[in-house]
Design a protein around this motif. Structure first.
Motif, mmCIF file in Angstrom:
data_model
loop_
_atom_site.group_PDB
_atom_site.id
_atom_site.type_symbol
_atom_site.label_atom_id
_atom_site.label_comp_id
_atom_site.label_asym_id
_atom_site.label_seq_id
_atom_site.Cartn_x
_atom_site.Cartn_y
_atom_site.Cartn_z
ATOM 1 N N UNK A 146 16.740 -17.582 9.401
ATOM 2 C CA UNK A 146 17.196 -18.281 8.199
ATOM 3 C C UNK A 146 18.370 -17.576 7.519
ATOM 4 N N UNK A 150 21.408 -16.237 14.548
ATOM 5 C CA UNK A 150 20.569 -16.905 15.538
ATOM 6 C C UNK A 150 19.558 -15.953 16.132
ATOM 7 N N UNK B 9 28.143 -19.150 14.983
ATOM 8 C CA UNK B 9 26.726 -19.345 14.656
ATOM 9 C C UNK B 9 26.551 -20.265 13.466
ATOM 10 N N UNK B 12 27.032 -23.720 14.634
ATOM 11 C CA UNK B 12 25.865 -24.208 15.375
ATOM 12 C C UNK B 12 24.801 -24.756 14.428
ATOM 13 N N UNK B 13 24.531 -23.998 13.377
ATOM 14 C CA UNK B 13 23.505 -24.446 12.423
ATOM 15 C C UNK B 13 23.970 -25.722 11.706
ATOM 16 N N UNK B 72 17.156 -26.742 5.586
ATOM 17 C CA UNK B 72 16.973 -25.423 6.220
ATOM 18 C C UNK B 72 18.221 -25.026 7.012
ATOM 19 N N UNK B 73 18.741 -25.968 7.802
ATOM 20 C CA UNK B 73 19.894 -25.634 8.651
ATOM 21 C C UNK B 73 21.181 -25.465 7.853
ATOM 22 N N UNK B 76 21.011 -22.088 6.225
ATOM 23 C CA UNK B 76 21.260 -21.047 7.229
ATOM 24 C C UNK B 76 22.739 -20.987 7.601
ATOM 25 N N UNK B 79 24.349 -19.038 4.952
ATOM 26 C CA UNK B 79 23.985 -17.611 4.994
ATOM 27 C C UNK B 79 24.650 -16.891 6.165
ATOM 28 N N UNK B 80 24.748 -17.580 7.299
ATOM 29 C CA UNK B 80 25.345 -16.949 8.485
ATOM 30 C C UNK B 80 26.814 -16.589 8.252
ATOM 31 N N UNK B 83 27.120 -12.947 7.262
ATOM 32 C CA UNK B 83 27.004 -11.921 8.310
ATOM 33 C C UNK B 83 28.133 -12.046 9.328
ATOM 34 N N UNK B 90 24.462 -8.606 6.484
ATOM 35 C CA UNK B 90 23.374 -9.243 7.218
ATOM 36 C C UNK B 90 22.219 -9.635 6.301
ATOM 37 N N UNK B 91 22.014 -8.844 5.250
ATOM 38 C CA UNK B 91 20.874 -9.133 4.362
ATOM 39 C C UNK B 91 21.269 -9.954 3.144
ATOM 40 N N UNK B 93 22.535 -13.376 1.216
ATOM 41 C CA UNK B 93 22.659 -14.823 1.311
ATOM 42 C C UNK B 93 24.027 -15.257 0.797
#
Lengths: 250, 261
Positions: A146, A150, B9, B12-13, B72-73, B76, B79-80, B83, B90-91, B93
């Motif tokens: 989340x 991935x 990534x 993708x989400x 959800x996607x 994400x 958030x991705x 990162x 990475x941690x 949001x």
């Protein structure tokens, strides 16, 4: 009763069934394990081909399966506390702990009048080495999927299922005899040999397996399908217990 | 150029969110085509009246959980970005806040200040504006829907819309058009209009159903009143445009830095 949790659970199972079909399709149309005669005649070379190394986008729905499974538990605890006239806010989750001490503390911290609800939650032991350890596993994967990145998937062929196989060196096979499909740069290679009498009707039976892990160096790949099967069975158990608990209270 | 080179990534989400959005669209459109509107009367002999009851039946169950999956996607995907911009985040949001002042506080936190270039922080603060009443208010709404979905089911709220012409006529030559305000719960049987008990009522044409208004909490009432298809359509577009723009600027800024070195 617990309808909201059940719809989340059903969604997870629906997505999981779909995910398995995608997996099967990937292996059926993309991976070919055949064999042909070697020079010495008694053994057959196992010849491996992969059409496409890319993992299909739909595979990422694994994250949604995890989210719906974890959501089932959070919906369950919300309903339990709501009926008990406890405090329901965005910080209310089904407790998951790093050990028993932290887990028990989290259960006790829930702001609800009935102490037997807290005791009831404690018996699920959602912490490593507890009875509900598998939930910690999906929670870890979910948090990664989340917020960070991935999940890492490895499409693999479980060669343990093929008895009598002799693997040759340097062909991307793990010590556990998994042939990693999507990580090899080669599109076709000979991976080993097998005595011809082991091959029934000129056909090799093997099974495609999907392995998953977070993108950290210290965690091992685990069987993605087995994780969902164990977690969903545990969650189904918890749903039944919650329903019985509520009936008993009523 | 492959547009996915910097944030694969995240893309993708986002694309997975699009797949679920298409499913949602299909289910809602299909429902609108196949909907069943049940009409009945409840008589009150002591008052000499009867209520026309309208009920929308066959509500698709998948809507609520699909809303959860799209949300959800999308969250994400956002958030991705953090990162992918800097693995040290990475941690962290994607910053979303109720108000601009809160967003400024988040962006001034050490982790964002050190690990996000100033132009990215400025881009988020001044151009994306992911807070209520900002241009990116959809992100704040998305955040709220995500919070609801994590704990309780998102209940759909249906609206019957008005169509041209009269739909109800009575033996007393009265005519009415359906005109129901956005407060008609499709999961309930709702009394629509009261008639005299001896008056014959004819429903000439079924009203158009606009099933786009959702997000309802049983305990609180309507928490977020959004037209769900339009909301997700625009949020997906906004997210995609933002990632593409961020990608262009990322390349631009990196080229500048390459030239200057």
């Amino acid at each position: 009763m617990v309808q909201s949790a059940i719809s989340k659970y059903n969604r997870a199972i629906f997505l999981f069934e779909r995910w398995k079909k995608i997996k099967k399709h990937y292996f059926d149309t993309n991976i070919f394990l055949t064999f042909k005669n070697t020079k010495n005649g008694s053994d057959l070379d196992i010849f491996f081909q992969v059409k496409e190394h890319l993992i299909p986008l739909d595979f990422l729905s694994y994250g949604n399966i995890l989210n719906n499974l974890k959501g089932t538990l959070d919906h369950l605890v919300w309903e339990l506390i709501e009926i008990d006239n406890g405090i329901t806010d965005d910080t209310l989750y089904f407790p998951i702990g790093r050990d028993q001490e932290q887990y028990d503390k989290k259960c006790d911290k829930i702001d609800t009048p009935s102490t037997n609800i807290k005791d009831f939650l404690k018996k699920f032991e959602l912490f490593p080495n507890g009875k509900g350890e598998i939930i910690c596993e999906i929670n870890k994967l979910l948090n990664y999927d989340k917020h960070r990145n991935h999940l890492q998937f490895r499409m693999a062929i479980d060669l343990k299922q093929i008895q009598g196989i002799t693997i040759i060196n340097n062909c991307d096979i793990s010590p556990e005899k998994f042939l990693y499909v999507n990580e090899s740069n080669k599109k076709e290679q000979v991976i080993g040999s097998i005595p011809s009498e082991k091959v029934a009707n000129n056909h090799l039976n093997y099974e495609g397996t999907v392995l998953v892990k977070e993108d950290t160096n210290n965690s091992d790949y685990k069987n993605a399908e087995e994780i969902i099967i164990s977690a969903s069975s545990k969650i189904q158990e918890i749903i039944c217990d919650v329903i019985s608990f509520r009936k008993a209270r009523a | 150029m492959n547009t996915n080179i910097i944030f694969p990534n995240s893309f993708d989400k986002l694309n997975l969110a699009k797949i679920y959005f298409n499913e949602l669209q299909h289910i809602i459109m299909d429902y609108i085509k196949r909907k069943k509107i049940a009409f009945s009367f409840v008589e009150h002999p002591d008052q000499g009246t009867k209520d026309l009851i309208i009920e929308l039946t066959n509500k698709p169950d998948a809507i609520s959980v699909l809303i959860g999956d799209i949300t959800y996607n999308l969250i994400s995907a956002l958030n991705y970005l953090m990162s992918e911009l800097n693995p040290k985040l990475l941690n962290n949001d994607f910053p979303i806040a109720p108000f601009k002042s809160d967003l400024i506080k988040i962006l001034n936190k050490k982790s964002y200040r050190i690990n996000l270039d100033k132009w990215i922080r400025d881009f988020i603060l001044n151009e994306i504006q992911p807070y209520s009443y900002g241009q990116g208010s959809n992100f704040w709404m998305l955040h709220n829907i995500g919070c609801i979905d994590r704990h309780r089911i998102i209940m759909p709220l249906g609206v019957l819309g008005q169509v041209a012409g009269e739909q109800i006529t009575t033996s007393r030559k009265n005519t009415f058009a359906f005109n129901i305000q956005p407060a008609f719960f499709i999961q309930e049987k709702a009394p629509y209009r009261t008639f005299s008990i001896d008056e014959d009522v004819y429903i000439q044409r079924e009203p158009f159903v606009n099933l786009h208004y959702f997000v309802f909490e049983p305990q609180i009432g309507i928490k977020e009143n959004v037209e769900i298809l339009r909301f997700f359509y625009t949020t997906i577009q906004t997210t995609e445009n933002m990632i593409i723009e961020l990608q262009k600027r990322y390349i631009h800024y990196n080229q500048i830095s390459v030239v200057s070195h």
